[in-house]
Design a protein around this motif. Structure first.
Motif, PDB file in Angstrom:
ATOM      1  N   LEU A  58       0.812  -1.219   0.000  1.00 57.32           N
ATOM      2  CA  LEU A  58       0.000   0.000   0.000  1.00 57.32           C
ATOM      3  C   LEU A  58       0.845   1.270   0.000  1.00 57.32           C
ATOM      4  CD1 LEU A  58      -2.892  -1.002   2.413  1.00 57.32           C
ATOM      5  CD2 LEU A  58      -3.001  -0.702  -0.063  1.00 57.32           C
ATOM      6  N   ILE A  59       2.067   1.237   0.533  1.00 50.65           N
ATOM      7  CA  ILE A  59       2.869   2.457   0.573  1.00 50.65           C
ATOM      8  C   ILE A  59       3.717   2.639  -0.682  1.00 50.65           C
ATOM      9  CG2 ILE A  59       2.977   2.490   3.083  1.00 50.65           C
ATOM     10  CD1 ILE A  59       5.831   1.444   2.905  1.00 50.65           C
ATOM     11  N   GLN A  60       3.667   1.688  -1.601  1.00 58.84           N
ATOM     12  CA  GLN A  60       4.418   1.828  -2.840  1.00 58.84           C
ATOM     13  C   GLN A  60       3.800   2.919  -3.716  1.00 58.84           C
ATOM     14  OE1 GLN A  60       7.298   0.141  -3.606  1.00 58.84           O
ATOM     15  NE2 GLN A  60       7.061  -0.474  -1.476  1.00 58.84           N
ATOM     16  N   VAL A  61       4.658   3.603  -4.445  1.00 62.32           N
ATOM     17  CA  VAL A  61       4.194   4.615  -5.381  1.00 62.32           C
ATOM     18  C   VAL A  61       4.214   3.982  -6.768  1.00 62.32           C
ATOM     19  CG1 VAL A  61       4.620   6.882  -6.367  1.00 62.32           C
ATOM     20  CG2 VAL A  61       5.131   6.446  -3.952  1.00 62.32           C
ATOM     21  N   TYR A  62       3.033   3.824  -7.318  1.00 63.63           N
ATOM     22  CA  TYR A  62       2.927   3.197  -8.624  1.00 63.63           C
ATOM     23  C   TYR A  62       2.867   4.270  -9.702  1.00 63.63           C
ATOM     24  CZ  TYR A  62       1.916  -1.058  -6.091  1.00 63.63           C
ATOM     25  OH  TYR A  62       2.002  -2.124  -5.268  1.00 63.63           O
ATOM     26  N   ASP A  63       3.751   4.158 -10.667  1.00 65.49           N
ATOM     27  CA  ASP A  63       3.761   5.073 -11.791  1.00 65.49           C
ATOM     28  C   ASP A  63       3.244   4.306 -13.002  1.00 65.49           C
ATOM     29  OD1 ASP A  63       4.145   7.115 -13.533  1.00 65.49           O
ATOM     30  OD2 ASP A  63       6.329   6.905 -13.657  1.00 65.49           O
ATOM     31  N   TRP A  64       2.028   4.606 -13.385  1.00 65.19           N
ATOM     32  CA  TRP A  64       1.401   3.850 -14.465  1.00 65.19           C
ATOM     33  C   TRP A  64       1.942   4.270 -15.828  1.00 65.19           C
ATOM     34  CZ3 TRP A  64      -0.454  -0.210 -12.478  1.00 65.19           C
ATOM     35  CH2 TRP A  64      -1.027  -0.183 -11.225  1.00 65.19           C
ATOM     36  N   LYS A  65       2.730   5.339 -15.884  1.00 68.12           N
ATOM     37  CA  LYS A  65       3.329   5.760 -17.148  1.00 68.12           C
ATOM     38  C   LYS A  65       4.757   5.225 -17.288  1.00 68.12           C
ATOM     39  CE  LYS A  65       0.805  10.082 -17.133  1.00 68.12           C
ATOM     40  NZ  LYS A  65       0.954  11.522 -17.103  1.00 68.12           N
ATOM     41  N   GLU A  66       5.081   4.251 -16.517  1.00 63.44           N
ATOM     42  CA  GLU A  66       6.440   3.707 -16.531  1.00 63.44           C
ATOM     43  C   GLU A  66       6.807   3.162 -17.908  1.00 63.44           C
ATOM     44  OE1 GLU A  66      10.142   2.756 -15.109  1.00 63.44           O
ATOM     45  OE2 GLU A  66       8.573   3.823 -14.040  1.00 63.44           O
ATOM     46  N   TYR A  67       5.879   2.503 -18.514  1.00 73.50           N
ATOM     47  CA  TYR A  67       6.130   1.908 -19.828  1.00 73.50           C
ATOM     48  C   TYR A  67       5.212   2.568 -20.853  1.00 73.50           C
ATOM     49  CZ  TYR A  67       8.434  -1.493 -16.931  1.00 73.50           C
ATOM     50  OH  TYR A  67       9.242  -2.084 -16.015  1.00 73.50           O
ATOM     51  N   GLU A  68       5.733   3.527 -21.540  1.00 72.29           N
ATOM     52  CA  GLU A  68       4.975   4.219 -22.582  1.00 72.29           C
ATOM     53  C   GLU A  68       4.900   3.333 -23.825  1.00 72.29           C
ATOM     54  OE1 GLU A  68       3.607   7.241 -22.452  1.00 72.29           O
ATOM     55  OE2 GLU A  68       4.383   7.935 -20.549  1.00 72.29           O
ATOM     56  N   GLU A  69       3.791   3.452 -24.534  1.00 66.56           N
ATOM     57  CA  GLU A  69       3.661   2.673 -25.767  1.00 66.56           C
ATOM     58  C   GLU A  69       4.538   3.254 -26.877  1.00 66.56           C
ATOM     59  OE1 GLU A  69      -0.316   2.043 -27.049  1.00 66.56           O
ATOM     60  OE2 GLU A  69      -0.998   1.506 -25.048  1.00 66.56           O
TER      61      GLU A  69
END
Length: 88
Positions: free
Chosen positions: A56-67
């Motif tokens: 829960l404390i992790q920061v998720y970057d959903w733009k890590e893998y751009e298409e």
């Protein structure tokens, strides 16, 4: 009908008498389910809570893998330049 041969041991043999010891044996004890010790159960709960807190404390970057590879390279170079400018 033919009379049985008196020397044939199978005709007058009592199976329960001959195999009485086998019939008297108890079945092997079976342990279907044993409870885990209290300290093991508590450690499982603590590990589960720790794993949930960690996730829960992790920061998720959903733009890590751009298409688009061009946008990904631009983003990476911008991040790299920001790190160089921030370093003294």
């Amino acid at each position: 009908m033919k009379n049985p041969d008196p020397k044939d041991s199978g005709e007058d043999m009592n199976v329960r008498l001959v195999h009485g010891a086998i019939w008297r044996e108890f079945a092997e004890p079976i342990e279907a389910w044993r409870r885990a010790p209290w300290y093991l159960r508590h450690s499982y709960v603590m590990m589960l809570i720790g794993a949930l807190v960690y996730l829960l404390i992790q920061v998720y970057d959903w733009k890590e893998y751009e298409e688009d590879p061009v946008r990904r390279i631009e983003r990476d170079t911008q991040l790299y330049q920001n790190k160089e400018n921030a370093a003294p």
